[in-house]
Scaffold this motif. Structure first.
Motif, PDB file in Angstrom:
ATOM      1  N   GLN A 198       0.680  -1.230  -0.255  1.00  0.00           N
ATOM      2  CA  GLN A 198       0.037   0.102   0.030  1.00  0.00           C
ATOM      3  C   GLN A 198       0.877   1.227   0.018  1.00  0.00           C
TER       4      GLN A 198
ATOM      5  N   GLN B  67       0.922   4.165  -3.089  1.00  0.00           N
ATOM      6  CA  GLN B  67       0.582   5.358  -2.930  1.00  0.00           C
ATOM      7  C   GLN B  67       1.926   6.376  -3.247  1.00  0.00           C
TER       8      GLN B  67
ATOM      9  N   TYR C  19       1.642   9.508  -6.488  1.00  0.00           N
ATOM     10  CA  TYR C  19       2.128  10.616  -5.948  1.00  0.00           C
ATOM     11  C   TYR C  19       3.302  11.155  -7.239  1.00  0.00           C
TER      12      TYR C  19
END
Length: 155
Positions: free
Chosen positions: A108, A112, A116
Motif C-alpha cells: 500500500q 501511494q 504521487y
C-alpha cells in the motif's frame, strides 16, 4: 449529595437523598482494646517438629497456588514466572515489535508513492491527472438503448 440538592430542588432528588441517608449504617472503625481477644502461644508449642514441618510443605505459611503445581511452592512460582515471561515478553513485546517493523505485505505504501510520483510527472508534462482516453473507447462495449429499456441511468 448536597450539591445535587442545591442544584435541583426536584422532589424526586430530595426523596432519593433522604432515603439514602436514612438507610446508611455508620460503623465505628476505632479499635477497642476491651473487645479484642488475645491468645498467648508459647514459642515452643508454636514451632512444629522437624518431621511434621518436612511433610507439610507450605502449610505454615499462607501460600495459595497459581494453579501450575498445588504441592510444591517453588515449582509453582517458577512455572508461573516462566509462563508470564514467555507470554508477555516474547509474544506481546517481541510480537508487537515484529508486527510494527514487518514490510508492507500489500504494498500500500509503495502504490501511494507511485501514484504521487505519477501525478507530479503528469503535472510537469502539462497533462491531465487522468486521461479521458485511459481505456480505448473502441474496447468498451455498451448496451444499446433497446437493451436498456426503462432502466434509470445515473451519471
Amino acid at each position: 449529595m448536597s450539591s445535587l440538592v442545591r442544584i435541583s430542588n426536584a422532589p424526586l432528588v430530595r426523596t432519593l437523598v433522604n432515603h439514602s441517608l436514612r438507610s446508611v449504617r455508620l460503623i465505628s472503625s476505632s479499635q477497642k482494646n476491651r473487645d479484642a481477644a488475645t491468645l498467648d502461644i508459647p514459642k515452643k508449642a508454636a514451632a512444629p517438629s522437624g518431621a511434621a514441618a518436612a511433610s507439610s510443605v507450605g502449610s505454615g505459611r499462607n501460600w495459595v497456588s497459581y494453579g501450575f503445581d498445588r504441592h510444591d511452592e517453588a515449582h509453582d512460582r517458577s512455572v508461573t514466572n516462566s509462563s508470564f515471561f514467555f507470554t508477555v515478553t516474547l509474544c506481546l513485546v517481541l510480537g508487537t515489535a515484529y508486527w510494527a517493523y514487518v514490510p508492507d505485505p500489500q504494498l500500500q505504501d509503495w502504490s501511494q508513492r507511485e501514484a504521487y510520483l505519477e501525478l507530479r510527472r503528469r503535472e510537469a508534462a502539462g497533462l491531465e491527472p487522468i486521461s479521458k482516453d485511459f481505456i480505448d473507447p473502441a474496447q468498451i462495449v455498451l448496451p444499446s438503448d433497446e437493451e436498456l429499456g426503462n432502466t434509470e441511468i445515473v451519471i
